[in-house]
Design a protein around this motif. Structure first.
Motif, PDB file in Angstrom:
ATOM      1  N   THR A  10     -61.428  13.754 -70.377  1.00 31.93           N
ATOM      2  CA  THR A  10     -61.070  12.779 -69.265  1.00 31.93           C
ATOM      3  C   THR A  10     -62.228  12.866 -68.649  1.00 31.93           C
ATOM      4  N   GLU A  11     -62.789  11.962 -67.708  1.00 35.12           N
ATOM      5  CA  GLU A  11     -63.785  10.766 -67.875  1.00 35.12           C
ATOM      6  C   GLU A  11     -64.151  12.224 -66.053  1.00 35.12           C
ATOM      7  N   TYR A  12     -65.152  13.038 -66.370  1.00 36.06           N
ATOM      8  CA  TYR A  12     -65.128  14.283 -65.006  1.00 36.06           C
ATOM      9  C   TYR A  12     -65.257  13.343 -63.764  1.00 36.06           C
ATOM     10  N   SER A  13     -65.913  12.533 -63.625  1.00 31.47           N
ATOM     11  CA  SER A  13     -65.850  11.565 -62.197  1.00 31.47           C
ATOM     12  C   SER A  13     -64.469  11.007 -61.819  1.00 31.47           C
ATOM     13  N   GLU A  14     -63.645  10.876 -62.624  1.00 26.14           N
ATOM     14  CA  GLU A  14     -62.513  10.428 -62.517  1.00 26.14           C
ATOM     15  C   GLU A  14     -61.495  11.621 -61.753  1.00 26.14           C
ATOM     16  N   LEU A  15     -61.855  12.399 -62.512  1.00 25.82           N
ATOM     17  CA  LEU A  15     -61.482  13.750 -62.564  1.00 25.82           C
ATOM     18  C   LEU A  15     -61.486  13.804 -61.149  1.00 25.82           C
ATOM     19  N   MET A  16     -62.179  14.138 -60.897  1.00 27.73           N
ATOM     20  CA  MET A  16     -62.642  14.748 -59.509  1.00 27.73           C
ATOM     21  C   MET A  16     -62.580  13.653 -58.424  1.00 27.73           C
ATOM     22  N   GLN A  17     -62.485  12.527 -58.496  1.00 29.69           N
ATOM     23  CA  GLN A  17     -61.995  11.715 -57.514  1.00 29.69           C
ATOM     24  C   GLN A  17     -60.612  11.211 -57.462  1.00 29.69           C
ATOM     25  N   LYS A  18     -60.030  11.611 -58.481  1.00 28.22           N
ATOM     26  CA  LYS A  18     -58.544  11.574 -57.876  1.00 28.22           C
ATOM     27  C   LYS A  18     -58.164  13.375 -57.307  1.00 28.22           C
ATOM     28  N   SER A  19     -59.148  14.024 -57.402  1.00 27.82           N
ATOM     29  CA  SER A  19     -58.792  15.833 -57.425  1.00 27.82           C
ATOM     30  C   SER A  19     -59.124  15.672 -55.818  1.00 27.82           C
ATOM     31  N   TYR A  20     -60.498  15.227 -55.340  1.00 25.79           N
ATOM     32  CA  TYR A  20     -60.195  14.438 -53.682  1.00 25.79           C
ATOM     33  C   TYR A  20     -59.137  13.884 -53.129  1.00 25.79           C
ATOM     34  N   TYR A  23     -56.928  16.147 -52.181  1.00 26.16           N
ATOM     35  CA  TYR A  23     -57.450  17.390 -51.372  1.00 26.16           C
ATOM     36  C   TYR A  23     -56.777  16.500 -50.031  1.00 26.16           C
TER      37      TYR A  23
END
Length: 746
Positions: A10-20, A23
């Motif tokens: 998966t794209e790291y930025s997309e994962l971080m965006q979704k997680s943030y 939160y």
């Protein structure tokens, strides 16, 4: 067989965006922002519900806060106990909440910022209004219940609050990327606003402000920008200016005192102490000379901060100074943000009340549907019992002839007589006519014999009439929005009559505070600083009378103007400036004030190299000499800066500033450099070039690697002599040489 490992790319930025985002939404919805319907954050809602479940009602004994916090944390709010206790404490503080929801017993903090005692010492219970208007009807299916965090308990998704708590108590919260700040309002005015909306759903903000005139802070005070309130309540955002209430009292001797009896809401807590310090600093820095003494005489009876004034003080100008320079006038930032229909939304006054009223109709609909269902059940049972009383002999015969309850019940409901033994032949035919409902048959079987007494039958008939009356009333309420509105308004009127109070905060359009600073009369003074760093100024005439003692007792004696600035150069290469007006001015024998109390200069870390007044530097040149032998001339204008501390020169690591001295710029003016091994070099001061203050300079003397520079002297027309190894050396007699030489041994 072991399953094959699956790697998901998966794209790291997309994962971080979704997680943030997940939160952020969790913080916004589940922690930081209140719900527009009940005006409560989750921690407040859960704490109140837990107290309700524990039975800590307003008419029962107090219970330890530790018990409440522990139970709330274990059942509903899986976060820190401190956050739960803090929420509980705030809901009990009448100086923070317009309508306290918790009745606290013990030390719950003070308006001056004292914290509450530990939860093991304090006790609490619900307030009466909380029980009646916030937690009533929970047993009538008026709100949805959802599973708690571990799905072992059920908790309400929202409390059935019958008053607009979001406006009454306000709210403060910081989420992710957004914050809410809603001021508290007057209970009676908000109820009037709700009633006005219910009578006219198309009401405008301008019309609503006639009922809800503005914020009503529990600390009182005065809102001074009334004209801005309409825009704030229309948009849900803006700034409210609040002032404390100041009274003038006359004292003996023709003097006056200012008494602050109400403070701005933003001053609650540690800001009272900061206000006192700000007033003290105004007197210390001579912004005003009208204040003689400050005292905080506040008690349980209320706020009382007293400022004693000198005779003839300009009270109006002083009040304006306090408004401008202290928190006696402050700004409350309004951002009416709350969770509406599952998402955060900034709302004006009318939309908040609209959401509340819609919620009230929803609560009333669910409540009266539940009550109607119960009354219909009662009606069914009562009709069955009344009918049974008319054929009680037949029913007794059926019961005596039955082998079990099931057969008897089947006969009562369906007229099945096959398994019943009748005493009389006609009874079986009558029994076949019976058609009671299951609920009626159950009630008949459970009926006690004393219910057959005549008076009991009359009571049953009256109860049936009451039930029919209630059913008609509930059907009318549910069938007409107007009838439902009357019921809601009736309850609001009861709350308003019992819990309403007078407004505490005055609202007006006051003129902006304008402080006219008195012009300082320019006059010559003499600055005196002793060897311990105590500094003061005296009149020039006072110095002349005590000149001999002043010169003997003080390290620095500088003539200057009272509007000048003092410049302190240190061996670290820093220059600290202090306004002469900030120095104590008085008698010759006054002790003075330590220099490090009124400037950034620290006597424990740095050594003073030169002290001068800025006026004496302008138009002149200064000689700088460092411990590595670097020299330069710098114009005095470079030190005319607004900052209190600046770098006066550039130094290398481990280097110190040895000399800063004003140049006379005469032909015979010379510089003498001395090393630890008593090498001396004398050359003309004009050989040192002029540089900027940020430059290092030029080398003045070649120094041996095993030697160090110990002193630098600037010689003018005077004859200067020093002692080296008990031998006097006249510096002015040393042979003139060129700069950057090795010098001669002495």
């Amino acid at each position: 067989m072991q399953e094959k490992e699956q790697i998901i790319r998966t794209e790291y930025s997309e994962l971080m965006q979704k997680s943030y985002i997940d939160y952020a939404m969790s913080v916004i919805i589940a922690r930081a922002l209140p719900d527009v319907r009940d005006g409560l954050k989750p921690v407040q809602r859960r704490t109140l519900y837990d107290m309700h479940e524990l039975g800590i009602r307003y008419d029962r004994p107090y219970r330890k806060c530790a018990r409440i916090v522990g139970d709330t944390m274990g059942k509903y709010h899986p976060h820190g106990d401190s956050s739960i206790y803090e929420a509980l404490v705030v809901m009990a503080q009448d100086f923070k909440k317009g309508l306290p929801l918790v009745d606290g017993h013990g030390n719950f903090g003070s308006i001056e910022g004292d914290g509450a005692a530990a939860m093991r010492y304090t006790e609490a219970r619900l307030q009466k209004i909380t029980q009646e208007a916030y937690l009533a009807d929970l047993d009538k299916d008026v709100v949805d219940f959802v599973p708690n965090f571990d799905e072992t308990e059920k908790e309400p998704s929202v409390l059935p609050v019958k008053v607009p708590n979001l406006l009454i108590n306000g709210a403060e919260g910081i989420a992710v990327g957004m914050a809410t700040s809603i001021p508290p309002h007057n209970f009676s005015e908000v109820i009037d606003g709700v009633k006005a909306y219910m009578k006219n759903p198309d009401i405008t903000t301008e019309e609503m402000v006639e009922h809800i005139k503005g914020p009503d802070f529990p600390t009182g005070g005065i809102v001074v920008n009334q004209s801005d309130l309409l825009h704030i309540y229309e948009t849900g955002a803006g700034k409210i200016k609040i002032r404390g209430k100041v009274e003038i009292e006359q004292v003996k001797g023709g003097r006056q005192r200012l008494v602050i009896t109400e403070i701005p809401y933003t001053m609650v807590g540690a800001n009272i102490g900061k206000f006192l310090m700000d007033v003290y600093n105004l007197t210390e820095t001579r912004k005003t000379n009208d204040i003689v003494d400050i005292s905080n005489q506040s008690s349980k009876e209320g706020i009382r901060i007293v400022l004693d004034l000198k005779k003839g003080a300009d009270v109006e100008n002083l009040c304006n100074l306090l408004y401008k320079k202290t928190r006696l006038e402050d700004t409350f930032g309004v951002n009416m943000l709350a969770v509406a229909e599952g998402r955060p939304e900034t709302m004006g006054l009318v939309p908040i009340i609209r959401h509340h009223v819609n919620f009230q109709y929803e609560l009333a609909t669910r409540k009266y549907n539940t009550l109607l269902a119960k009354e219909l059940e009662k009606k069914e049972v009562q009709e069955g019992l009344i009918k049974a009383c008319d054929v009680i002999d037949l029913i007794i015969e059926i019961l005596r002839g039955s082998k079990n309850i099931r057969d008897a019940k089947d006969c009562l409901m369906n007229g099945n007589t096959g398994k019943i033994e009748f005493r009389y032949k006609g009874s079986e035919a009558d029994a076949r006519q019976l058609c009671f409902t299951e609920r009626q048959a159950t009630a008949i079987l459970e009926m006690r014999l004393y219910k057959l007494i005549g008076l009991e039958i009359e009571a049953l008939m009256k109860e049936h009439e009451t039930t029919l009356s209630n059913i008609a009333k509930y059907e009318e309420i549910l069938g007409s929005r107007t009838a439902m509105a009357k019921v809601i308004i009736k309850e609001l009127n009861r709350f308003q009559k019992e819990y309403g109070r007078e407004r505490r905060t005055a609202i007006e359009n006051a003129a902006e505070a304008v402080y006219e600073e008195k012009k300082v009369e320019e006059m010559p003074v003499v600055l005196l600083m002793d060897r311990f760093g105590y500094v003061k100024t005296v009149d020039a005439s006072t110095y002349e009378r005590n000149k001999e003692a002043a010169d003997a007792e003080n390290k620095y004696v500088i003539s200057c103007m009272n509007t000048d600035r003092l410049c302190i150069f240190t061996d670290k290469g820093q220059m600290h400036t202090v306004k002469i007006l900030d120095l104590p001015h008085g008698k010759f024998r006054d002790k003075g004030t330590p220099l490090d109390n009124i400037s950034n200069y620290n006597s424990n870390e740095e050594a003073m190299v030169c002290v001068s007044n800025l006026g004496g530097l302008l138009g002149r040149k200064l000689l700088f000499a460092s411990s590595s032998g670097m020299l330069k001339q710098v114009r005095g204008e470079e030190f005319d800066v607004s900052k209190r501390t600046v770098a006066a020169t550039k130094l290398n690591e481990g280097e110190r500033l040895l000399l800063v001295q004003i140049l006379e710029e005469t032909e015979e003016e010379s510089i003498v450099m001395q090393t630890e091994k008593n090498m001396f070099l004398r050359f003309l001061a004009s050989d040192v070039p002029e540089k900027k203050k940020g430059a290092i300079g030029v080398r003045g003397m070649k120094i041996d690697e095993k030697d160090k520079l110990s002193a630098v002297y600037l010689l003018g027309a005077e004859e200067k002599t020093i002692t080296v190894k008990e031998k006097e050396i006249a510096l002015y007699r040393l042979r003139l040489a060129n700069r950057d030489g090795k010098g001669v041994k002495k």
